[in-house]
Design an enzyme around this catalytic site. Sequence first.
Site, PDB file in Angstrom:
ATOM      1  N   TYR A 144       0.854  -1.194   0.000  1.00  0.00           N
ATOM      2  CA  TYR A 144       0.000   0.000   0.000  1.00  0.00           C
ATOM      3  C   TYR A 144       0.884   1.235   0.000  1.00  0.00           C
ATOM      4  CZ  TYR A 144      -3.178   3.674   1.546  1.00  0.00           C
ATOM      5  OH  TYR A 144      -3.893   4.841   1.639  1.00  0.00           O
ATOM      6  N   GLU A 232      -3.359   7.696  -4.041  1.00  0.00           N
ATOM      7  CA  GLU A 232      -3.406   6.419  -3.336  1.00  0.00           C
ATOM      8  C   GLU A 232      -3.252   5.281  -4.326  1.00  0.00           C
ATOM      9  OE1 GLU A 232      -6.114   4.584   0.190  1.00  0.00           O
ATOM     10  OE2 GLU A 232      -7.183   5.051  -1.666  1.00  0.00           O
TER      11      GLU A 232
END
Length: 421
Positions: A144, A232
């Site tokens: 992530y 993101e």
Amino acid sequence: MVRGMLRKLANQSLSVAGKWQQQQLRRLNIHEYQGAELMGKYGINVPKGVAVASLDEVKKAIQDVFPNQSEVVVKSQVLAGGRGLGTFKNGFQGGVHIVKVDQAEEIASKMLGQILVTKQTGAQGKVVSKVYLCEKMSLVNEMYFSIILDRATAGPLIIACRKGGTSIEDLAEKFPDMIIKVPIDVFKGISDEDAAKVVDGLAPKVADRNDSIEQVKKLYNLFCETDCTMLEINPLAETSDNKLVAADAKLNFDDNAAYRQKEIFSLRDSSQEDPREVAAAKADLNYIGLDGEIGCMVNGAGLAMATMDIIKLHGGTPANFLDVGGNATEGQVVEAFKILTADEKVKAILVNIFGGIMKCDVIASGIVNAAKQVQLKVPVIVRLEGTNVEQGKRILKESGMKLITAEDLDDAAEKAVKALA
């Protein structure tokens, strides 16, 4: 009793204010395929892919872009998360599918033009106008990565986790020790040391460390140079050929930078936005759609907030936040009424104007002209006070319209709630 009422009013005020502030921060959100194309321009590794809007385009893309592929990923393009677990209103399950290339057309046919409902779209869902065909990559590790603007450090903050593929909230709950945060000095920019901290936190298994550091720096440059408010990537993946790839990305951009990011802001897909808010933006009105039954037209954000609070206090629910501002024209007032009356949930309209810069006679003329252009099928409660108030009241009286007049805000809110009965 009074203290309890004040506490209730304060809580309602904070609740509505929070929702208004959250939505009023309007930040451009672009589709996944647009983000991938933008990242590619900055030298960031992304999967090969193409967005298509018809079955003929699907067939052509399979032939031209994926001639030697046995499988392809078909991704519905809507501005909402949770696509993979979403459900189409036609009954088809899932907005993301890995399929054989000869099945891509069939799967795309069940997505294109259909409405996808996810945990983020609400029950109404969003229409899928395009699907994104991507190469199926052999991933050996998922991580992530994100960059946000952080108030505490007054600058960009990189958040990374060596595990990815699921929501950061779940990751934070299950693996809090794996999440690292690296603040970046906005004046100095990202250093090799900063990027190395991020890569070490990601702990890639097969990707080259130096190449990974360069990818992190390119992502930061993209964030700054395009005026992102959030970038993101989930997952940031490693492939079997030892590359670090942005397998899925979400990018938001600061609306205040629209004047210098014209190419990016031309990507805005208004079909994915609330049509009421799109219409309001074109008329230069500050409008946020809510879920209540009393439409509100007010001048001034503070007075608009107070109006919604008083409506709640009397047992009603506001259908919107609408600030016509201090310099609204008669035409803008007409547009405001069109937006309010187009909302099927609105059962009454409350006009609350305190004329300072905004003149009451302009509002009154706008109301009268709006009534001529739209069918007012719901009660209209009007409270006017301030500059040219007598002229405004006279215009309304001479119009012959059936209006409910109010002396003050409390009286107006009470009458608006009663009008619902």
